[in-house]
Design a protein around this motif. Structure first.
Motif, PDB file in Angstrom:
ATOM      1  N   ALA A   1       0.792  -1.314   0.018  1.00 25.66           N
ATOM      2  CA  ALA A   1       0.077   0.160   0.167  1.00 25.66           C
ATOM      3  C   ALA A   1       1.043   1.262   0.016  1.00 25.66           C
ATOM      4  CB  ALA A   1      -0.871   0.024   1.117  1.00 25.66           C
ATOM      5  N   ILE A   2       0.411   2.344  -0.507  1.00 31.12           N
ATOM      6  CA  ILE A   2       1.021   3.527  -0.590  1.00 31.12           C
ATOM      7  C   ILE A   2       0.559   4.404   0.429  1.00 31.12           C
ATOM      8  CG2 ILE A   2       1.701   5.600  -2.221  1.00 31.12           C
ATOM      9  CD1 ILE A   2       0.901   3.591  -4.599  1.00 31.12           C
ATOM     10  N   LEU A   3       1.173   4.698   1.367  1.00 29.22           N
ATOM     11  CA  LEU A   3       0.734   5.586   2.665  1.00 29.22           C
ATOM     12  C   LEU A   3       1.683   6.678   2.830  1.00 29.22           C
ATOM     13  CD1 LEU A   3       0.470   2.256   4.871  1.00 29.22           C
ATOM     14  CD2 LEU A   3      -1.453   4.201   4.344  1.00 29.22           C
ATOM     15  N   HIS A   4       2.618   7.265   1.733  1.00 24.54           N
ATOM     16  CA  HIS A   4       3.354   8.161   1.829  1.00 24.54           C
ATOM     17  C   HIS A   4       2.559   9.485   2.083  1.00 24.54           C
ATOM     18  CE1 HIS A   4       2.832   9.973  -2.191  1.00 24.54           C
ATOM     19  NE2 HIS A   4       3.021   8.731  -2.471  1.00 24.54           N
ATOM     20  N   ASP A   5       3.140  10.277   3.048  1.00 25.64           N
ATOM     21  CA  ASP A   5       2.316  11.634   3.286  1.00 25.64           C
ATOM     22  C   ASP A   5       1.362  11.484   4.214  1.00 25.64           C
ATOM     23  OD1 ASP A   5       4.474  13.278   2.385  1.00 25.64           O
ATOM     24  OD2 ASP A   5       3.658  12.899   0.344  1.00 25.64           O
ATOM     25  N   ALA A   6       1.018  10.294   4.622  1.00 25.56           N
ATOM     26  CA  ALA A   6      -0.435   9.850   5.342  1.00 25.56           C
ATOM     27  C   ALA A   6      -0.217  10.273   6.948  1.00 25.56           C
ATOM     28  CB  ALA A   6      -0.817   8.439   5.241  1.00 25.56           C
ATOM     29  N   ARG A   7      -1.319  10.367   7.391  1.00 30.22           N
ATOM     30  CA  ARG A   7      -1.182  10.846   8.940  1.00 30.22           C
ATOM     31  C   ARG A   7      -1.875   9.834   9.581  1.00 30.22           C
ATOM     32  NH1 ARG A   7      -4.395  16.691   9.231  1.00 30.22           N
ATOM     33  NH2 ARG A   7      -3.304  16.697  11.304  1.00 30.22           N
ATOM     34  N   LEU A   8      -1.118   8.978  10.275  1.00 26.79           N
ATOM     35  CA  LEU A   8      -1.425   7.718  10.930  1.00 26.79           C
ATOM     36  C   LEU A   8      -1.478   7.811  12.417  1.00 26.79           C
ATOM     37  CD1 LEU A   8       0.972   5.557   8.908  1.00 26.79           C
ATOM     38  CD2 LEU A   8      -1.329   6.055   8.395  1.00 26.79           C
ATOM     39  N   ASP A   9      -1.344   9.308  12.946  1.00 26.93           N
ATOM     40  CA  ASP A   9      -1.143   9.467  14.518  1.00 26.93           C
ATOM     41  C   ASP A   9      -2.347   8.620  15.199  1.00 26.93           C
ATOM     42  OD1 ASP A   9       0.980  11.362  14.133  1.00 26.93           O
ATOM     43  OD2 ASP A   9      -0.328  12.553  13.034  1.00 26.93           O
ATOM     44  N   GLY A  10      -1.895   8.103  16.203  1.00 30.01           N
ATOM     45  CA  GLY A  10      -3.018   7.412  17.021  1.00 30.01           C
ATOM     46  C   GLY A  10      -3.740   6.139  16.477  1.00 30.01           C
ATOM     47  N   ALA A  11      -3.285   5.691  15.347  1.00 28.93           N
ATOM     48  CA  ALA A  11      -4.041   4.699  14.802  1.00 28.93           C
ATOM     49  C   ALA A  11      -3.541   3.528  15.214  1.00 28.93           C
ATOM     50  CB  ALA A  11      -3.719   4.728  13.024  1.00 28.93           C
ATOM     51  N   GLN A  12      -4.176   2.290  15.071  1.00 26.21           N
ATOM     52  CA  GLN A  12      -3.841   1.075  15.523  1.00 26.21           C
ATOM     53  C   GLN A  12      -3.798   0.123  14.468  1.00 26.21           C
ATOM     54  OE1 GLN A  12      -2.921   0.580  18.811  1.00 26.21           O
ATOM     55  NE2 GLN A  12      -3.207   2.933  18.696  1.00 26.21           N
ATOM     56  N   PHE A  13      -2.502  -0.511  14.016  1.00 23.43           N
ATOM     57  CA  PHE A  13      -2.289  -1.247  13.092  1.00 23.43           C
ATOM     58  C   PHE A  13      -1.648  -2.523  13.691  1.00 23.43           C
ATOM     59  CE2 PHE A  13      -1.647   2.799  11.024  1.00 23.43           C
ATOM     60  CZ  PHE A  13      -2.329   2.747   9.912  1.00 23.43           C
ATOM     61  N   LEU A  14      -2.448  -3.134  14.784  1.00 21.54           N
ATOM     62  CA  LEU A  14      -2.149  -4.253  15.422  1.00 21.54           C
ATOM     63  C   LEU A  14      -2.320  -5.541  14.524  1.00 21.54           C
ATOM     64  CD1 LEU A  14      -3.884  -3.561  18.775  1.00 21.54           C
ATOM     65  CD2 LEU A  14      -1.478  -3.052  18.091  1.00 21.54           C
ATOM     66  N   HIS A  15      -1.165  -6.392  14.368  1.00 21.33           N
ATOM     67  CA  HIS A  15      -1.344  -7.536  13.411  1.00 21.33           C
ATOM     68  C   HIS A  15      -1.721  -7.221  12.185  1.00 21.33           C
ATOM     69  CE1 HIS A  15      -0.882  -9.777  17.284  1.00 21.33           C
ATOM     70  NE2 HIS A  15      -1.735  -9.146  17.866  1.00 21.33           N
ATOM     71  N   ALA A  16      -1.525  -6.142  11.761  1.00 24.71           N
ATOM     72  CA  ALA A  16      -1.573  -5.613  10.282  1.00 24.71           C
ATOM     73  C   ALA A  16      -0.503  -6.210   9.420  1.00 24.71           C
ATOM     74  CB  ALA A  16      -1.733  -4.225  10.180  1.00 24.71           C
ATOM     75  N   ASN A  17      -0.573  -6.489   8.124  1.00 22.43           N
ATOM     76  CA  ASN A  17       0.581  -6.864   7.331  1.00 22.43           C
ATOM     77  C   ASN A  17       0.887  -5.547   6.369  1.00 22.43           C
ATOM     78  OD1 ASN A  17       2.154  -7.934   5.581  1.00 22.43           O
ATOM     79  ND2 ASN A  17       0.978  -9.811   5.095  1.00 22.43           N
ATOM     80  N   LEU A  18       1.840  -5.182   6.821  1.00 26.55           N
ATOM     81  CA  LEU A  18       2.350  -3.704   5.811  1.00 26.55           C
ATOM     82  C   LEU A  18       3.548  -4.082   5.186  1.00 26.55           C
ATOM     83  CD1 LEU A  18       1.978  -1.729   9.108  1.00 26.55           C
ATOM     84  CD2 LEU A  18       0.937  -0.892   7.078  1.00 26.55           C
ATOM     85  N   THR A  19       3.866  -5.339   4.729  1.00 24.38           N
ATOM     86  CA  THR A  19       5.078  -5.850   3.885  1.00 24.38           C
ATOM     87  C   THR A  19       5.002  -4.932   2.549  1.00 24.38           C
ATOM     88  OG1 THR A  19       4.717  -7.966   4.895  1.00 24.38           O
ATOM     89  CG2 THR A  19       6.123  -7.639   2.989  1.00 24.38           C
TER      90      THR A  19
END
Length: 100
Positions: free
Chosen positions: A64-82
């Motif tokens: 996924a393309i998440l450049h310049d995204a605002r992820l503050d406080g987000a929860q990516f628990l057990h997410a696959n960010l490969t």
């Protein structure tokens, strides 16, 4: 697949989960506080998206393309960010426990 992405306070309520699919074009989307749990967003373009406080438990974000995204406080628990592109994304207070 390009979809019209609403903005503003009601944006999350207006986005149909069925539109959140692999390779979705969601650049600049307001997904703050959204529940993205269990979705497959592989290859999705979320560049510049607002995901502050989003819940992405077990979400697949491979490539996924998440450049310049605002992820503050987000929860990516057990997410696959490969292979995800997080260039210049902000993630203050974000949780990545168990994430790949």
């Amino acid at each position: 697949m390009a979809i019209g992405v609403p903005t503003g306070e009601a944006a999350v309520a207006q986005i149909d989960r069925s539109e959140l699919v692999p390779c979705a074009r969601l650049n600049g989307a307001d997904l703050a506080g959204a529940d993205l749990g269990g979705l497959d967003l592989s290859g999705a373009d979320l560049s510049g998206a607002d995901l502050r406080g989003a819940k992405a438990l077990n979400t697949v974000l491979v490539g996924a393309i998440l450049h310049d995204a605002r992820l503050d406080g987000a929860q990516f628990l057990h997410a696959n960010l490969t292979g995800a592109d997080l260039t210049n994304a902000t993630a203050t207070g974000a949780g990545f426990g168990g994430a790949d």
